[in-house]
Design a protein around this motif. Structure first.
Motif, PDB file in Angstrom:
ATOM      1  N   ALA A  34       0.831  -1.197   0.000  1.00 39.96           N
ATOM      2  CA  ALA A  34       0.000   0.000   0.000  1.00 39.96           C
ATOM      3  C   ALA A  34       0.869   1.252   0.000  1.00 39.96           C
ATOM      4  N   THR A  35       0.427   2.270  -0.723  1.00 39.98           N
ATOM      5  CA  THR A  35       1.163   3.530  -0.800  1.00 39.98           C
ATOM      6  C   THR A  35       0.258   4.683  -0.403  1.00 39.98           C
ATOM      7  N   LYS A  36       0.863   5.713   0.177  1.00 41.62           N
ATOM      8  CA  LYS A  36       0.112   6.890   0.592  1.00 41.62           C
ATOM      9  C   LYS A  36      -0.402   7.628  -0.634  1.00 41.62           C
ATOM     10  N   GLY A  37      -1.548   8.274  -0.478  1.00 42.29           N
ATOM     11  CA  GLY A  37      -2.141   8.984  -1.595  1.00 42.29           C
ATOM     12  C   GLY A  37      -2.957   8.051  -2.461  1.00 42.29           C
ATOM     13  N   LEU A  38      -3.175   8.456  -3.700  1.00 42.63           N
ATOM     14  CA  LEU A  38      -3.998   7.674  -4.615  1.00 42.63           C
ATOM     15  C   LEU A  38      -3.259   6.413  -5.077  1.00 42.63           C
ATOM     16  N   PRO A  39      -3.998   5.412  -5.595  1.00 44.71           N
ATOM     17  CA  PRO A  39      -3.360   4.145  -5.973  1.00 44.71           C
ATOM     18  C   PRO A  39      -2.249   4.322  -7.009  1.00 44.71           C
ATOM     19  N   GLU A  40      -1.141   3.649  -6.777  1.00 43.20           N
ATOM     20  CA  GLU A  40      -0.051   3.613  -7.748  1.00 43.20           C
ATOM     21  C   GLU A  40      -0.460   2.725  -8.915  1.00 43.20           C
ATOM     22  N   GLU A  41      -0.172   3.164 -10.127  1.00 42.95           N
ATOM     23  CA  GLU A  41      -0.486   2.372 -11.310  1.00 42.95           C
ATOM     24  C   GLU A  41       0.792   1.687 -11.798  1.00 42.95           C
ATOM     25  N   GLN A  42       0.772   0.360 -11.810  1.00 46.14           N
ATOM     26  CA  GLN A  42       1.940  -0.427 -12.197  1.00 46.14           C
ATOM     27  C   GLN A  42       1.697  -1.103 -13.539  1.00 46.14           C
ATOM     28  N   VAL A  43       2.773  -1.375 -14.267  1.00 43.83           N
ATOM     29  CA  VAL A  43       2.682  -1.988 -15.593  1.00 43.83           C
ATOM     30  C   VAL A  43       3.062  -3.459 -15.479  1.00 43.83           C
ATOM     31  N   TRP A  44       2.269  -4.300 -16.154  1.00 44.82           N
ATOM     32  CA  TRP A  44       2.452  -5.746 -16.078  1.00 44.82           C
ATOM     33  C   TRP A  44       2.559  -6.341 -17.471  1.00 44.82           C
ATOM     34  N   SER A  45       3.415  -7.385 -17.595  1.00 45.55           N
ATOM     35  CA  SER A  45       3.520  -8.145 -18.844  1.00 45.55           C
ATOM     36  C   SER A  45       3.525  -9.631 -18.510  1.00 45.55           C
ATOM     37  N   THR A  46       2.481 -10.327 -18.872  1.00 46.57           N
ATOM     38  CA  THR A  46       2.411 -11.769 -18.632  1.00 46.57           C
ATOM     39  C   THR A  46       3.505 -12.506 -19.393  1.00 46.57           C
ATOM     40  N   GLU A  47       3.762 -12.100 -20.625  1.00 55.65           N
ATOM     41  CA  GLU A  47       4.754 -12.778 -21.444  1.00 55.65           C
ATOM     42  C   GLU A  47       6.144 -12.713 -20.809  1.00 55.65           C
ATOM     43  N   LYS A  48       6.532 -11.529 -20.354  1.00 58.19           N
ATOM     44  CA  LYS A  48       7.848 -11.382 -19.728  1.00 58.19           C
ATOM     45  C   LYS A  48       7.927 -12.220 -18.448  1.00 58.19           C
ATOM     46  N   TYR A  49       6.863 -12.207 -17.673  1.00 55.75           N
ATOM     47  CA  TYR A  49       6.848 -12.953 -16.411  1.00 55.75           C
ATOM     48  C   TYR A  49       6.948 -14.461 -16.655  1.00 55.75           C
ATOM     49  N   LEU A  50       6.177 -14.994 -17.587  1.00 52.41           N
ATOM     50  CA  LEU A  50       6.187 -16.440 -17.839  1.00 52.41           C
ATOM     51  C   LEU A  50       7.531 -16.907 -18.368  1.00 52.41           C
ATOM     52  N   ASP A  51       8.202 -16.077 -19.128  1.00 51.85           N
ATOM     53  CA  ASP A  51       9.534 -16.437 -19.610  1.00 51.85           C
ATOM     54  C   ASP A  51      10.561 -16.406 -18.478  1.00 51.85           C
ATOM     55  N   PHE A  52      10.352 -15.527 -17.508  1.00 54.79           N
ATOM     56  CA  PHE A  52      11.345 -15.297 -16.462  1.00 54.79           C
ATOM     57  C   PHE A  52      11.204 -16.222 -15.252  1.00 54.79           C
ATOM     58  N   ALA A  53       9.971 -16.511 -14.826  1.00 53.04           N
ATOM     59  CA  ALA A  53       9.745 -17.224 -13.558  1.00 53.04           C
ATOM     60  C   ALA A  53      10.508 -18.547 -13.458  1.00 53.04           C
ATOM     61  N   PRO A  54      10.503 -19.412 -14.475  1.00 50.94           N
ATOM     62  CA  PRO A  54      11.257 -20.670 -14.341  1.00 50.94           C
ATOM     63  C   PRO A  54      12.749 -20.448 -14.116  1.00 50.94           C
ATOM     64  N   LYS A  55      13.316 -19.387 -14.681  1.00 47.28           N
ATOM     65  CA  LYS A  55      14.738 -19.099 -14.500  1.00 47.28           C
ATOM     66  C   LYS A  55      15.046 -18.773 -13.046  1.00 47.28           C
ATOM     67  N   LEU A  56      14.115 -18.067 -12.387  1.00 50.67           N
ATOM     68  CA  LEU A  56      14.287 -17.756 -10.967  1.00 50.67           C
ATOM     69  C   LEU A  56      14.396 -19.023 -10.140  1.00 50.67           C
ATOM     70  N   PHE A  57      13.507 -19.967 -10.379  1.00 47.48           N
ATOM     71  CA  PHE A  57      13.495 -21.177  -9.557  1.00 47.48           C
ATOM     72  C   PHE A  57      14.592 -22.154  -9.963  1.00 47.48           C
ATOM     73  N   ASP A  58      15.056 -22.087 -11.214  1.00 45.61           N
ATOM     74  CA  ASP A  58      16.268 -22.822 -11.599  1.00 45.61           C
ATOM     75  C   ASP A  58      17.430 -22.388 -10.704  1.00 45.61           C
ATOM     76  N   ALA A  59      17.584 -21.068 -10.573  1.00 47.06           N
ATOM     77  CA  ALA A  59      18.704 -20.522  -9.802  1.00 47.06           C
ATOM     78  C   ALA A  59      18.559 -20.831  -8.319  1.00 47.06           C
ATOM     79  N   LEU A  60      17.355 -20.768  -7.804  1.00 47.33           N
ATOM     80  CA  LEU A  60      17.141 -21.015  -6.374  1.00 47.33           C
ATOM     81  C   LEU A  60      17.443 -22.453  -5.997  1.00 47.33           C
ATOM     82  N   ARG A  61      16.981 -23.400  -6.794  1.00 48.01           N
ATOM     83  CA  ARG A  61      17.243 -24.799  -6.473  1.00 48.01           C
ATOM     84  C   ARG A  61      18.723 -25.143  -6.706  1.00 48.01           C
ATOM     85  N   GLU A  62      19.328 -24.537  -7.717  1.00 45.97           N
ATOM     86  CA  GLU A  62      20.740 -24.808  -7.967  1.00 45.97           C
ATOM     87  C   GLU A  62      21.595 -24.321  -6.795  1.00 45.97           C
TER      88      GLU A  62
END
Length: 402
Positions: A171-199
């Motif tokens: 939560a942020t003070k004042g009016l809601p912060e508007e954030q930008v999202w990309s499903t494509e970028k996230y789906l490509d990236f998420a498996p790499k994160l968990f590859d690194a964590l388990r390694e």
């Protein structure tokens, strides 16, 4: 024993909390959490104007009857505001009953089902390297389970990335912060994160991940399938659960466990998901699902289908809710895990509590009641400060689930 007074206390020791204090003619009192992040004042009005007058003179030991009175007696039922208000009353009444008995609350629920409550912490970073390091820090603190979130390349903001150490406040003070999202970028990236964590850290601990309602069912199925080699404890809120049939599609394509329910308000929100075995963990909370009375019923239904609990425990719930949840967790037979986000020092000072952390587990303590109090004088030094949760848009400007 009779209820003689009820206070609605609003305080902001870093973030806003709403607390209900119920007083009796025998000097005992109980407190309950009524916080609804970003809509706190709506619950304050509901309590002060519509609930408090109905409580004066009632017997606080009639917990079930009062719950039914507030839930069934109101023609306009359910919803987050109504159920948060009912939860606050319910939690405060359980607090009073346990104090009257001179016992910690878990004893009234049926006693211990385990020695301690396994919790998970929130590790995050602006990139994979930072997140890998953050997970390591939690493991050094003794955590057996860690939720991992990371910044996504190409996006300026990402859900779950903290602004402080060991806690995350979106939560942020004042009016809601508007954030930008990309499903494509996230789906490509998420498996790499968990590859690194388990390694780096291996498999000798639980890893969790929160998708935060961002994916369509087929996208969530793709994510779950891609993460199967990493043996996640769960993926949380992979898709908005209003379309409950969407969970069927995810279930058909992946064996990665699914957890949903932190935004649920009643047993009716999760009944179909549980009965059709479309989820593995139900994340309904004491404060948002109508209190301990309702949460016990949700857990009993879930137990029939081998669904376990995994209560939401972010900093938008006060230590009052955490204390009550831990007593529930220590008792409930089909316990899974408890989210644990540490509150700030200022919040802990306003809400002194008996619960404690050691070696990856929380224990609610042995203090009569749920073990959490409020310092009203200190609370008054932190006035309400409006804040909102962010909103999300796709890169083309389309509104999206946050």
């Amino acid at each position: 024993m009779k209820i003689t007074g009820v206070k609605v206390i609003v305080t902001c020791p870093g973030r806003n909390f709403v607390t209900l204090k119920i007083e009796t003619d025998e000097g005992l009192y109980g407190i309950g959490d009524a916080t609804l992040n970003g809509r706190e004042k709506a619950v304050v009005a509901y309590l002060a104007d519509h609930v408090v007058p109905c409580l004066i003179g009632r017997d606080p030991h009639r917990i079930e009857d009062i719950w039914q009175y507030l839930a069934k007696g109101a023609y306009w039922r359910r919803g987050p505001v109504t159920m948060a208000a009912i939860a606050a009353v319910d939690t405060a009444l359980w607090d009073i009953k346990a104090k009257t008995a001179g016992l910690p609350l878990y004893q009234l629920l049926g006693g211990k089902s385990r020695a301690g409550v396994m919790v998970y912490g929130h590790a995050n970073g602006k990139d994979i390297e930072e997140t890998v390091d953050a997970v390591g820090q939690y493991l050094e603190l003794g955590y057996k389970a860690v939720r991992a979130q990371s910044g996504v390349p190409g996006l300026d903001t990402a859900y779950g990335i903290a602004r402080g150490d060991l806690y995350y406040e979106p939560a942020t003070k004042g009016l809601p912060e508007e954030q930008v999202w990309s499903t494509e970028k996230y789906l490509d990236f998420a498996p790499k994160l968990f590859d690194a964590l388990r390694e780096k850290h291996g498999f000798d601990f639980h890893l969790l991940h929160d998708v935060h309602h961002r994916l369509t069912p087929i996208e969530a199925a793709r994510l779950g399938k891609s993460l199967e080699p990493h043996r996640l404890f769960w993926i949380e809120d992979p898709t908005p659960a209003e379309n409950q049939d969407g969970l069927k599609l995810i279930r058909q394509h992946t064996v990665t466990p699914i957890a949903v329910g932190e935004v649920f308000n009643s047993i009716h929100d999760c009944r179909g998901l549980i009965e059709n075995q479309l989820i593995d963990y139900i994340r309904a909370t004491v404060v948002h699902a109508g209190g301990i009375t309702q949460l016990r019923k949700i857990a009993a239904l879930a137990e029939l289908y081998q669904v376990r609990t995994g209560c939401h425990g972010a900093t938008d719930l006060s230590p009052v809710c955490m204390g009550a949840a831990l007593h529930f967790d220590l008792w409930v037979p089909n316990f899974g895990i408890q989210e644990y986000m540490r509150h700030t020092e200022e919040t802990d000072a306003v809400f002194p509590h008996a619960y404690s952390f050691a070696d990856g587990f929380l224990h609610p303590g042995e203090t009569p009641g749920h073990g959490v109090d409020i310092d009203e004088e200190l609370a008054a030094k932190y006035p309400y400060d409006p804040a909102y949760l962010p909103v999300a848009r796709l890169q083309d400007g389309t509104m999206w689930s946050w």
